[in-house]
Design a protein around this motif. Sequence first.
Motif, PDB file in Angstrom:
ATOM      1  N   GLU B 419      47.253  42.718  28.393  1.00  0.00           N
ATOM      2  CA  GLU B 419      46.653  41.435  28.724  1.00  0.00           C
ATOM      3  C   GLU B 419      47.455  40.623  29.740  1.00  0.00           C
ATOM      4  O   GLU B 419      46.894  40.094  30.689  1.00  0.00           O
ATOM      5  CB  GLU B 419      46.502  40.636  27.411  1.00  0.00           C
ATOM      6  CG  GLU B 419      45.797  39.312  27.584  1.00  0.00           C
ATOM      7  CD  GLU B 419      46.420  38.224  26.739  1.00  0.00           C
ATOM      8  OE1 GLU B 419      47.314  38.528  25.931  1.00  0.00           O
ATOM      9  OE2 GLU B 419      46.022  37.068  26.911  1.00  0.00           O
ATOM     10  N   LYS B 420      48.761  40.507  29.522  1.00  0.00           N
ATOM     11  CA  LYS B 420      49.521  39.588  30.378  1.00  0.00           C
ATOM     12  C   LYS B 420      50.493  40.316  31.309  1.00  0.00           C
ATOM     13  O   LYS B 420      51.331  39.688  31.937  1.00  0.00           O
ATOM     14  CB  LYS B 420      50.297  38.604  29.493  1.00  0.00           C
ATOM     15  CG  LYS B 420      49.401  37.522  28.897  1.00  0.00           C
ATOM     16  CD  LYS B 420      50.184  36.439  28.201  1.00  0.00           C
ATOM     17  CE  LYS B 420      50.691  36.850  26.852  1.00  0.00           C
ATOM     18  NZ  LYS B 420      49.694  36.915  25.795  1.00  0.00           N
ATOM     19  N   ARG B 421      50.367  41.666  31.379  1.00  0.00           N
ATOM     20  CA  ARG B 421      51.387  42.372  32.150  1.00  0.00           C
ATOM     21  C   ARG B 421      51.409  41.963  33.612  1.00  0.00           C
ATOM     22  O   ARG B 421      52.459  41.940  34.234  1.00  0.00           O
ATOM     23  CB  ARG B 421      51.215  43.896  32.022  1.00  0.00           C
ATOM     24  CG  ARG B 421      49.911  44.429  32.573  1.00  0.00           C
ATOM     25  CD  ARG B 421      49.747  45.905  32.259  1.00  0.00           C
ATOM     26  NE  ARG B 421      48.404  46.347  32.579  1.00  0.00           N
ATOM     27  CZ  ARG B 421      47.865  47.475  32.150  1.00  0.00           C
ATOM     28  NH1 ARG B 421      48.556  48.283  31.374  1.00  0.00           N
ATOM     29  NH2 ARG B 421      46.645  47.789  32.486  1.00  0.00           N
ATOM     30  N   ASP B 422      50.242  41.634  34.154  1.00  0.00           N
ATOM     31  CA  ASP B 422      50.215  41.264  35.575  1.00  0.00           C
ATOM     32  C   ASP B 422      50.721  39.849  35.815  1.00  0.00           C
ATOM     33  O   ASP B 422      50.818  39.416  36.959  1.00  0.00           O
ATOM     34  CB  ASP B 422      48.814  41.466  36.142  1.00  0.00           C
ATOM     35  CG  ASP B 422      48.447  42.938  36.152  1.00  0.00           C
ATOM     36  OD1 ASP B 422      49.293  43.737  36.598  1.00  0.00           O
ATOM     37  OD2 ASP B 422      47.360  43.294  35.667  1.00  0.00           O
ATOM     38  N   GLN B 427      56.795  35.123  35.831  1.00  0.00           N
ATOM     39  CA  GLN B 427      57.975  34.647  35.103  1.00  0.00           C
ATOM     40  C   GLN B 427      59.270  35.301  35.577  1.00  0.00           C
ATOM     41  O   GLN B 427      60.329  34.697  35.500  1.00  0.00           O
ATOM     42  CB  GLN B 427      57.770  34.895  33.600  1.00  0.00           C
ATOM     43  CG  GLN B 427      58.867  34.293  32.742  1.00  0.00           C
ATOM     44  CD  GLN B 427      58.508  34.306  31.263  1.00  0.00           C
ATOM     45  OE1 GLN B 427      57.355  34.506  30.894  1.00  0.00           O
ATOM     46  NE2 GLN B 427      59.497  34.097  30.415  1.00  0.00           N
ATOM     47  N   TYR B 428      59.181  36.553  36.015  1.00  0.00           N
ATOM     48  CA  TYR B 428      60.398  37.294  36.326  1.00  0.00           C
ATOM     49  C   TYR B 428      60.419  37.778  37.781  1.00  0.00           C
ATOM     50  O   TYR B 428      59.389  38.174  38.324  1.00  0.00           O
ATOM     51  CB  TYR B 428      60.541  38.495  35.390  1.00  0.00           C
ATOM     52  CG  TYR B 428      60.746  38.115  33.945  1.00  0.00           C
ATOM     53  CD1 TYR B 428      61.941  37.531  33.522  1.00  0.00           C
ATOM     54  CD2 TYR B 428      59.744  38.315  33.004  1.00  0.00           C
ATOM     55  CE1 TYR B 428      62.142  37.172  32.203  1.00  0.00           C
ATOM     56  CE2 TYR B 428      59.929  37.963  31.668  1.00  0.00           C
ATOM     57  CZ  TYR B 428      61.129  37.389  31.278  1.00  0.00           C
ATOM     58  OH  TYR B 428      61.315  37.032  29.962  1.00  0.00           O
ATOM     59  N   ALA B 429      61.634  37.805  38.336  1.00  0.00           N
ATOM     60  CA  ALA B 429      61.838  38.334  39.683  1.00  0.00           C
ATOM     61  C   ALA B 429      61.875  39.860  39.616  1.00  0.00           C
ATOM     62  O   ALA B 429      62.111  40.426  38.544  1.00  0.00           O
ATOM     63  CB  ALA B 429      63.164  37.806  40.236  1.00  0.00           C
ATOM     64  N   PRO B 430      61.649  40.540  40.756  1.00  0.00           N
ATOM     65  CA  PRO B 430      61.696  42.012  40.738  1.00  0.00           C
ATOM     66  C   PRO B 430      63.002  42.555  40.160  1.00  0.00           C
ATOM     67  O   PRO B 430      62.997  43.556  39.449  1.00  0.00           O
ATOM     68  CB  PRO B 430      61.546  42.379  42.224  1.00  0.00           C
ATOM     69  CG  PRO B 430      60.748  41.248  42.797  1.00  0.00           C
ATOM     70  CD  PRO B 430      61.198  40.023  42.057  1.00  0.00           C
ATOM     71  N   THR B 457      51.161  45.771  37.007  1.00  0.00           N
ATOM     72  CA  THR B 457      50.501  46.784  37.820  1.00  0.00           C
ATOM     73  C   THR B 457      50.330  46.185  39.212  1.00  0.00           C
ATOM     74  O   THR B 457      50.932  45.167  39.532  1.00  0.00           O
ATOM     75  CB  THR B 457      49.117  47.129  37.243  1.00  0.00           C
ATOM     76  OG1 THR B 457      48.268  45.999  37.438  1.00  0.00           O
ATOM     77  CG2 THR B 457      49.202  47.438  35.758  1.00  0.00           C
ATOM     78  N   SER B 458      49.473  46.782  39.997  1.00  0.00           N
ATOM     79  CA  SER B 458      49.295  46.266  41.360  1.00  0.00           C
ATOM     80  C   SER B 458      48.346  45.074  41.409  1.00  0.00           C
ATOM     81  O   SER B 458      48.145  44.489  42.458  1.00  0.00           O
ATOM     82  CB  SER B 458      48.778  47.389  42.244  1.00  0.00           C
ATOM     83  OG  SER B 458      47.623  47.942  41.661  1.00  0.00           O
ATOM     84  N   GLY B 462      45.817  37.186  36.545  1.00  0.00           N
ATOM     85  CA  GLY B 462      44.537  36.492  36.472  1.00  0.00           C
ATOM     86  C   GLY B 462      43.413  37.185  37.188  1.00  0.00           C
ATOM     87  O   GLY B 462      42.263  36.749  37.152  1.00  0.00           O
ATOM     88  N   GLU B 463      43.728  38.320  37.818  1.00  0.00           N
ATOM     89  CA  GLU B 463      42.707  39.079  38.519  1.00  0.00           C
ATOM     90  C   GLU B 463      41.958  39.946  37.504  1.00  0.00           C
ATOM     91  O   GLU B 463      42.583  40.552  36.640  1.00  0.00           O
ATOM     92  CB  GLU B 463      43.390  39.973  39.545  1.00  0.00           C
ATOM     93  CG  GLU B 463      42.539  40.366  40.698  1.00  0.00           C
ATOM     94  CD  GLU B 463      43.395  41.119  41.730  1.00  0.00           C
ATOM     95  OE1 GLU B 463      42.854  41.994  42.371  1.00  0.00           O
ATOM     96  OE2 GLU B 463      44.593  40.821  41.845  1.00  0.00           O
ATOM     97  N   SER B 464      40.663  40.014  37.607  1.00  0.00           N
ATOM     98  CA  SER B 464      39.891  40.777  36.640  1.00  0.00           C
ATOM     99  C   SER B 464      40.153  42.271  36.806  1.00  0.00           C
ATOM    100  O   SER B 464      40.438  42.762  37.889  1.00  0.00           O
ATOM    101  CB  SER B 464      38.412  40.501  36.824  1.00  0.00           C
ATOM    102  OG  SER B 464      37.663  41.484  36.169  1.00  0.00           O
ATOM    103  N   ALA B 465      40.007  43.002  35.713  1.00  0.00           N
ATOM    104  CA  ALA B 465      40.222  44.458  35.720  1.00  0.00           C
ATOM    105  C   ALA B 465      39.257  45.152  36.662  1.00  0.00           C
ATOM    106  O   ALA B 465      39.540  46.224  37.176  1.00  0.00           O
ATOM    107  CB  ALA B 465      40.057  44.997  34.312  1.00  0.00           C
ATOM    108  N   ARG B 466      38.112  44.521  36.917  1.00  0.00           N
ATOM    109  CA  ARG B 466      37.119  45.181  37.757  1.00  0.00           C
ATOM    110  C   ARG B 466      37.496  45.190  39.230  1.00  0.00           C
ATOM    111  O   ARG B 466      36.838  45.823  40.037  1.00  0.00           O
ATOM    112  CB  ARG B 466      35.755  44.502  37.584  1.00  0.00           C
ATOM    113  CG  ARG B 466      35.069  44.877  36.293  1.00  0.00           C
ATOM    114  CD  ARG B 466      33.674  44.287  36.240  1.00  0.00           C
ATOM    115  NE  ARG B 466      33.728  42.839  36.258  1.00  0.00           N
ATOM    116  CZ  ARG B 466      33.986  42.097  35.195  1.00  0.00           C
ATOM    117  NH1 ARG B 466      34.215  42.673  34.039  1.00  0.00           N
ATOM    118  NH2 ARG B 466      34.029  40.797  35.266  1.00  0.00           N
TER     119      ARG B 466
END
Lengths: 451, 485
Positions: B419-422, B427-430, B457-458, B462-466
Motif C-alpha cells: 500500500e505505502k511502498r511508493d 520519507q527516506y532518501a535513496p 517501485t517505479s 499516490g499513483e494508481s496501480a493502473r
Amino acid sequence: MLNLPFAADLRKHTGSRPRVRPDECARYSVGGCTPKLVFSPHNAREAARIVSALRQEGAAVIIRGAGTAQWRPPPPVSIDAVLDMTRCDGIVEYAPADLTVTVGAGTKFSDLQSALRAQGQFFPCDPSHAAEGTIGGILSGRRDGALRQRFGALRDNVLGMHVSLSDGSTAFSGARVVKSVAGYDIPKLFVGARGTLGAIADVTLKVAPLPQAEAGLVATFERLEPACQAALDVASSPLFPSATTLHDARSAHRVRSLGGGLHDGHAWMLVLRLGGTRGAIARQADGITRICKAASAAAASGVRIEMVAQAQVQHAWADIAELACGAAYSPATVAGMKVISQPSHVAAVMARALSLGPDTECTAHPAVGLTFVHVRADAHVSTAAPSGLRAFANACEAHGWSVEFLFAPPQIGEHLLPALPLRAPIALMRKLKAAFDPSGTFDPGRFLGGI
Amino acid sequence: MQEALIQRLRSAVGHEHVTARPDDLRNYAYDGSIDRAAPEAVVFPADAAQVAAVVRACEELRCPYVARGAGTGLSGGAIAEFGGVLISTARMRRILDIDAANRTALVEPGVVNAHISAAVATLGLRFVPDPSSQSACTIGGNVAENAGGLHCLAYGVTSNHVLGCEIVTPQGEIVWLGGRENETAGYDLLGVFIGSEGTLGIATKIAVKLTPQPETTRTLLAVFDSVDDASKAVSDIIAAGIIPAALEMMDRLSTQAIEAYVHAGFPTDAGAILIADVDGLQESVGETAAAIGDVCRRDGAREVRLAKDEAERERIWRGRKSAFGAMGRFSPSYYVQDGVIPRTKLPEVLAEVEAIGRRYGLLIANVFHAGDGNIHPLIAFDEKVPAQVDAAIAAGADILRACVARGGSISGEHGIGIEKRDCMNVQYAPSDLALMAKLKAVFNPGGLCNPAKMFPTSRRCGESARTLQRADLPEGIAPAAGPAF
C-alpha cells in the motif's frame, strides 16, 4: 594497516584536519593503544567522508565518545585512527510537548539531562559513567541502568538515528516522532553494536516527564534468596516501582548516602526506587514492605526496612548507577562483567559469582535479570584470573546465562575474547557486519565471535 | 505452479495440508487493505521444521512465498502479489509455556493476540499490545508488522514486548533471535526482525513479555466543540507531565458514524471527543483522571465524563474500537491512513486533511491515537467507481506527504507493505533506503521471501496501480524492490 604518509592526502580528501602529534593522539588511546590519527568530525557527512577515505587506506578505525568504555577486553591490537565523536554534540531539536529530543551523538548524557530537566522531563535511563559519558557511547555500549524496569530499555526509547557508514554514505532510519513502522528498525542494530557497524551521528530519543515525586525503600535481608524472591514478587505485582537493585555487602558499602548499608547479620541490600503521585508512593512502599516481609518470613530469616526521602534516593542513585560496571571500579585493578539470565536465576548467578573468591562483589538488577560482577584482578591476584574468569563464564554458559566482559586490566583483558553464546545466530551477525562494514574498518575483531 | 513444487510441499507438510484449489485460494487473496492477489498454493505447516522444509522447497525451485496469520493486516503485507506459496500459521496456535515468575510466555505464531492475555489473566498478567483487531489478529502478524494499539503511548509497541523469536530464515535454517531473557549478546537482530513485514524470515515461536495488570483503570470522556480545542488539550495533558495509558480522539464525522452503528453514548453534535484511560494504583488514578479533566475543561471541553463503572467504560471503548466498522456502514468502501506527526502539529495537519478531502471531493473522518500523534483518516469512497479509487489513493498520499512535511512518518502501526511502498521515497532518501536494502539482502538475498514489499517501485506515491510504468530505481534499492520491477 595505515601508511602514515597518507595523512596529508587524507586531509585533502576529507577537508578535515586530523591530530597527528603522538602526544595529542595519546589522549585518544583505547585500551592502552594509541592511534596514529584522530579525527573529530562535526556532523554525519564529515564523519562519513573521513571514514570512507580511511577505509580506502585499509585503516582500522575506532569510534570514540568520552572513552569510558575503552578498557573493554580484548584490547585492540593496533589502531590506525580514532573517530572522536564529541564534536557532533548539542541538542538539534527539542519539543517538550512531543516528548522527543534530537541530539548529536557526542552530547554528554549529563548535559542532555540538564536540558530536559529544565522542562520537567528526562531521558529515562540511568547508565554508568553518567557524568562524562556521551549519548552515542551509552547507546553503542547498551549501558542500560535499573530504570529500564519501569521505563523500558535504551533500545525501546530510541526513535530514529543518523549513521555514517564506511562506504562514505550517511543514512537515516526510524523517525523523529514517537511511533513509526516505516521501514526496518535499523537504529536497534546500532544500540549495542559498540561502533562496529558505523558511527551514530545523531539520535532522536523518546523522553518522559519527571515523576511528580520520588522516594526509596531499602530492605536489608539476612539471606540472598528471599531478597531475590521479594524483587521478583514486586516486579510481578501492580506496584510498578521505577527500579530495583540488589547489592552484596561490599557493593552496598559503596552506596554512601544509604549509610554504608548493612547492619549486623544483614548481608543483602535491596533498593527500590519509587515514583508517581504521593499517594501512589505511600501505597508502593506499603505493598513492597509486605512483600519483603512475606519473602523473608517464608525463608525463616530476617529483613529490616527503611524508607528513604526523595533527595536521598536521587543522591544515592548517582552511586548505584556506577555499580553496574561503572565509575565505581578502576579498570586498572578490577575486571567487570555483566551476566544476563532470567530474573529467577539472579540468586544463583550471584551465589556462583561470589564463590569466585573474597575479592568479588556483585550488584544485580534482579527484576530484569542482569548481574554485574566485579573481581579484583590487580598484580597481587592476577596470575590465575583469566582462566578463573573464563571458567566462570563457561559455567554460566552451561546454565544458559551469557557473560559479557565489560572491562579488565590490559594484561588480563588480552586473554578474554568475547564468549560466544551457544544459540547466538553468529552466521547472520557476520553477514550483517560484512554488509554494513565490508572492509572490517570499524574496530575489527573485538566484537562477539571475533567480528 | 510447478507440479514438482506441489509434491515437495505435500511431502513437507502432509497431503491434506496443501491446497491449490481455486475456490480455496480465493479466500487468501485479500487482507484488510485494498490490494488483492491470490496465491497458487496454500500450505499449513505444523511446526518450524515443516516451515523450514517449505521454505527450502520454494527457494530451491525459485518460487515466491509469504507467511500469513489472520489476514487482518492493513497494508498488503500478507498478499501474495506474485502468486507462489502462501504459508499459513493457522495450525501453529499453541501457547507452549507460561513462566509467571519471569513474566514471559512462549507461543506459536498463529496464537490470537487476545488469547495470550486471556491465558495469563488469572496470574494477574497480560500481553500489552492491543491492536483493534486483537480478537482475530495473530501474534505472528503482530511481530511482522510491529503492531501497535490503543496503549502504545504508555506501554510501547510490539517490539517492546517481545523477548525473542525462533525464525526460519530464507535459507531454511531455524535460528533464535533474542531469547527468553531481557537482553541478548551481539547485534539486536530481533529488533530489526520485528516490523520487517515478513521480508526477513518467518517466526515460528515467539517469546513474549508479560506485564502485571494494573490495579485500576478509569476512563474519561471529554467533549469539545472543535478539533483544535481537543488537540490543544492533548498537548496540554502531556505538557502537564501526564502520560495516560491511552489517549484517543474522534471527530464529528466518525462520532456520528459510530453512534449510528453501536450507540456508545457519544454526543453527535460534538466537534471532537477525547477518550483517556488512566491506569495504575487506586491512590493515583483518581488524582490523575481529575487532573486530565481539569486540563480539558480549561481548554474548553463542554463536558467531562468519568465512566462510573466497568459497563460504561466498556461501552465507551466498544464505541471507539468499532470506528472502522462503523465507517463501513456509512460508506461503500473506506481507506484508512496511518500517518504520524509530532502531536503539537495536530491542529494544522487536521485542517490540511480536511482541505485535502475537499480538494478530491471525498469525505474524510478522523479517529486516531492522539497521544501518539498517530492519525487514522478514514477516506470514504466507492470501490465500484474507478475515479473514486484513484482519488482516494491520491488523497491518502497527500495526507502522508503532509505528515512527512511536519517531520512525521507515513506509518505508525499499519506497515508499508504494498500500500505505502511508493511513499517510502517521500520519507527516506535513496541512501537511507539503500541501507535497508543491504539489511534485507543479509537475510533474504534471493528476495523470494515476501517479495517486493516495503521498498518503492517505479510508481510515484499516490499513483494508481493502473498507471504502472517501468523506470529505473536507484541502484542501491532496485534489487530489494523485487522481481517485478
